[in-house]
Scaffold this motif. Sequence first.
Motif, PDB file in Angstrom:
ATOM      1  N   GLY A  72     -28.919  37.490  57.654  1.00 48.76           N
ATOM      2  CA  GLY A  72     -27.907  37.144  56.655  1.00 48.76           C
ATOM      3  C   GLY A  72     -26.840  38.217  56.546  1.00 48.76           C
ATOM      4  O   GLY A  72     -25.644  37.920  56.444  1.00 48.76           O
ATOM      5  N   GLN A  73     -27.265  39.481  56.588  1.00 46.51           N
ATOM      6  CA  GLN A  73     -26.301  40.588  56.525  1.00 46.51           C
ATOM      7  C   GLN A  73     -25.413  40.601  57.761  1.00 46.51           C
ATOM      8  O   GLN A  73     -24.206  40.841  57.668  1.00 46.51           O
ATOM      9  CB  GLN A  73     -27.036  41.918  56.378  1.00 46.51           C
ATOM     10  N   LEU A  74     -26.019  40.337  58.929  1.00 47.80           N
ATOM     11  CA  LEU A  74     -25.220  40.274  60.149  1.00 47.80           C
ATOM     12  C   LEU A  74     -24.203  39.139  60.080  1.00 47.80           C
ATOM     13  O   LEU A  74     -23.059  39.297  60.505  1.00 47.80           O
ATOM     14  CB  LEU A  74     -26.119  40.101  61.370  1.00 47.80           C
ATOM     15  N   GLN A  75     -24.634  38.009  59.536  1.00 50.20           N
ATOM     16  CA  GLN A  75     -23.707  36.879  59.430  1.00 50.20           C
ATOM     17  C   GLN A  75     -22.551  37.230  58.503  1.00 50.20           C
ATOM     18  O   GLN A  75     -21.394  36.888  58.778  1.00 50.20           O
ATOM     19  CB  GLN A  75     -24.438  35.622  58.921  1.00 50.20           C
ATOM     20  N   GLU A  76     -22.833  37.958  57.416  1.00 50.69           N
ATOM     21  CA  GLU A  76     -21.759  38.397  56.519  1.00 50.69           C
ATOM     22  C   GLU A  76     -20.778  39.300  57.253  1.00 50.69           C
ATOM     23  O   GLU A  76     -19.561  39.172  57.091  1.00 50.69           O
ATOM     24  CB  GLU A  76     -22.349  39.140  55.317  1.00 50.69           C
ATOM     25  N   GLN A  77     -21.293  40.218  58.073  1.00 47.98           N
ATOM     26  CA  GLN A  77     -20.426  41.107  58.836  1.00 47.98           C
ATOM     27  C   GLN A  77     -19.599  40.328  59.853  1.00 47.98           C
ATOM     28  O   GLN A  77     -18.412  40.601  60.041  1.00 47.98           O
ATOM     29  CB  GLN A  77     -21.248  42.187  59.532  1.00 47.98           C
ATOM     30  N   VAL A  78     -20.219  39.349  60.502  1.00 50.98           N
ATOM     31  CA  VAL A  78     -19.494  38.507  61.462  1.00 50.98           C
ATOM     32  C   VAL A  78     -18.369  37.773  60.746  1.00 50.98           C
ATOM     33  O   VAL A  78     -17.240  37.710  61.242  1.00 50.98           O
ATOM     34  CB  VAL A  78     -20.448  37.517  62.167  1.00 50.98           C
ATOM     35  N   ASP A  79     -18.669  37.243  59.574  1.00 52.53           N
ATOM     36  CA  ASP A  79     -17.658  36.508  58.817  1.00 52.53           C
ATOM     37  C   ASP A  79     -16.490  37.410  58.410  1.00 52.53           C
ATOM     38  O   ASP A  79     -15.339  36.981  58.401  1.00 52.53           O
ATOM     39  CB  ASP A  79     -18.283  35.859  57.580  1.00 52.53           C
ATOM     40  N   ILE A  80     -16.798  38.672  58.102  1.00 52.17           N
ATOM     41  CA  ILE A  80     -15.744  39.630  57.730  1.00 52.17           C
ATOM     42  C   ILE A  80     -14.889  39.989  58.943  1.00 52.17           C
ATOM     43  O   ILE A  80     -13.665  40.093  58.853  1.00 52.17           O
ATOM     44  CB  ILE A  80     -16.374  40.900  57.104  1.00 52.17           C
ATOM     45  N   LEU A  81     -15.535  40.168  60.104  1.00 57.28           N
ATOM     46  CA  LEU A  81     -14.821  40.594  61.303  1.00 57.28           C
ATOM     47  C   LEU A  81     -14.138  39.448  62.051  1.00 57.28           C
ATOM     48  O   LEU A  81     -13.231  39.678  62.851  1.00 57.28           O
ATOM     49  CB  LEU A  81     -15.784  41.310  62.254  1.00 57.28           C
ATOM     50  N   ARG A  82     -14.555  38.227  61.790  1.00 59.53           N
ATOM     51  CA  ARG A  82     -14.016  37.088  62.537  1.00 59.53           C
ATOM     52  C   ARG A  82     -12.492  36.987  62.476  1.00 59.53           C
ATOM     53  O   ARG A  82     -11.839  36.789  63.511  1.00 59.53           O
ATOM     54  CB  ARG A  82     -14.651  35.778  62.077  1.00 59.53           C
ATOM     55  N   PRO A  83     -11.852  37.133  61.310  1.00 56.92           N
ATOM     56  CA  PRO A  83     -10.388  37.025  61.293  1.00 56.92           C
ATOM     57  C   PRO A  83      -9.711  38.079  62.179  1.00 56.92           C
ATOM     58  O   PRO A  83      -8.730  37.777  62.873  1.00 56.92           O
ATOM     59  CB  PRO A  83     -10.022  37.242  59.815  1.00 56.92           C
ATOM     60  N   ASP A  84     -10.240  39.320  62.196  1.00 52.97           N
ATOM     61  CA  ASP A  84      -9.672  40.345  63.060  1.00 52.97           C
ATOM     62  C   ASP A  84      -9.849  39.976  64.529  1.00 52.97           C
ATOM     63  O   ASP A  84      -8.938  40.170  65.343  1.00 52.97           O
ATOM     64  CB  ASP A  84     -10.317  41.706  62.781  1.00 52.97           C
ATOM     65  N   ALA A  85     -11.026  39.467  64.876  1.00 51.90           N
ATOM     66  CA  ALA A  85     -11.282  39.064  66.256  1.00 51.90           C
ATOM     67  C   ALA A  85     -10.353  37.919  66.664  1.00 51.90           C
ATOM     68  O   ALA A  85      -9.822  37.909  67.776  1.00 51.90           O
ATOM     69  CB  ALA A  85     -12.743  38.653  66.425  1.00 51.90           C
ATOM     70  N   ASP A  86     -10.139  36.983  65.749  1.00 56.96           N
ATOM     71  CA  ASP A  86      -9.228  35.872  66.041  1.00 56.96           C
ATOM     72  C   ASP A  86      -7.802  36.382  66.251  1.00 56.96           C
ATOM     73  O   ASP A  86      -7.104  35.939  67.174  1.00 56.96           O
ATOM     74  CB  ASP A  86      -9.258  34.841  64.918  1.00 56.96           C
ATOM     75  N   ARG A  87      -7.362  37.336  65.410  1.00 53.84           N
ATOM     76  CA  ARG A  87      -6.024  37.912  65.576  1.00 53.84           C
ATOM     77  C   ARG A  87      -5.923  38.646  66.909  1.00 53.84           C
ATOM     78  O   ARG A  87      -4.940  38.529  67.631  1.00 53.84           O
ATOM     79  CB  ARG A  87      -5.696  38.879  64.428  1.00 53.84           C
ATOM     80  N   TYR A  88      -6.964  39.408  67.244  1.00 49.87           N
ATOM     81  CA  TYR A  88      -6.981  40.153  68.506  1.00 49.87           C
ATOM     82  C   TYR A  88      -6.891  39.205  69.695  1.00 49.87           C
ATOM     83  O   TYR A  88      -6.131  39.441  70.637  1.00 49.87           O
ATOM     84  CB  TYR A  88      -8.256  41.001  68.579  1.00 49.87           C
ATOM     85  N   ARG A  89      -7.641  38.110  69.644  1.00 48.70           N
ATOM     86  CA  ARG A  89      -7.576  37.135  70.736  1.00 48.70           C
ATOM     87  C   ARG A  89      -6.182  36.522  70.831  1.00 48.70           C
ATOM     88  O   ARG A  89      -5.665  36.282  71.932  1.00 48.70           O
ATOM     89  CB  ARG A  89      -8.628  36.048  70.533  1.00 48.70           C
ATOM     90  N   GLY A  90      -5.553  36.285  69.687  1.00 50.74           N
ATOM     91  CA  GLY A  90      -4.192  35.733  69.695  1.00 50.74           C
ATOM     92  C   GLY A  90      -3.194  36.702  70.294  1.00 50.74           C
ATOM     93  O   GLY A  90      -2.335  36.313  71.112  1.00 50.74           O
ATOM     94  N   VAL A  91      -3.300  37.978  69.923  1.00 55.29           N
ATOM     95  CA  VAL A  91      -2.399  38.985  70.475  1.00 55.29           C
ATOM     96  C   VAL A  91      -2.647  39.139  71.972  1.00 55.29           C
ATOM     97  O   VAL A  91      -1.705  39.256  72.763  1.00 55.29           O
ATOM     98  CB  VAL A  91      -2.575  40.341  69.733  1.00 55.29           C
TER      99      VAL A  91
END
Length: 127
Positions: A72-91
């Motif tokens: 559950g804690q890992l999923q919370e961290q993934v959810d927090i980092l997902r927007p940054d990862a999505d932005r990075y993939r877009g860039v």
Amino acid sequence: MTDITDQKKQAEAGFKNFHRSLCERFGYYHDELDWQRDQVSLEEHIATQLSHVNAENAALRGQVEALQRGAGQLQEQVDILRPDADRYRGVRRVANQQGYSDEQFDQQTDARIANLGAAAPNKAVQP
């Protein structure tokens, strides 16, 4: 009268076989002569084995619960980092469209991050 006696003997033989089977299953010595006397000891032996199993199950349940909390804690961290990862993939996608390879993009990004780290302490000192 013989019919009842035969039925009693058959029932006793069946129960004795059941007792023998339990002894084999739970690793207890089966005494052919005093097997009836040993019934309580067999019950205690089985109960002891089951209490060990219950203790092991409780420990495993605790480990599973800890793993579930960690997941559950890992999923919370993934959810927090997902927007940054999505932005990075877009860039990165834009950089690829402009002719940069993934390796070039990574090198350039690493250099910029290093420059930010080197520049940050100097900015903090300046008035």
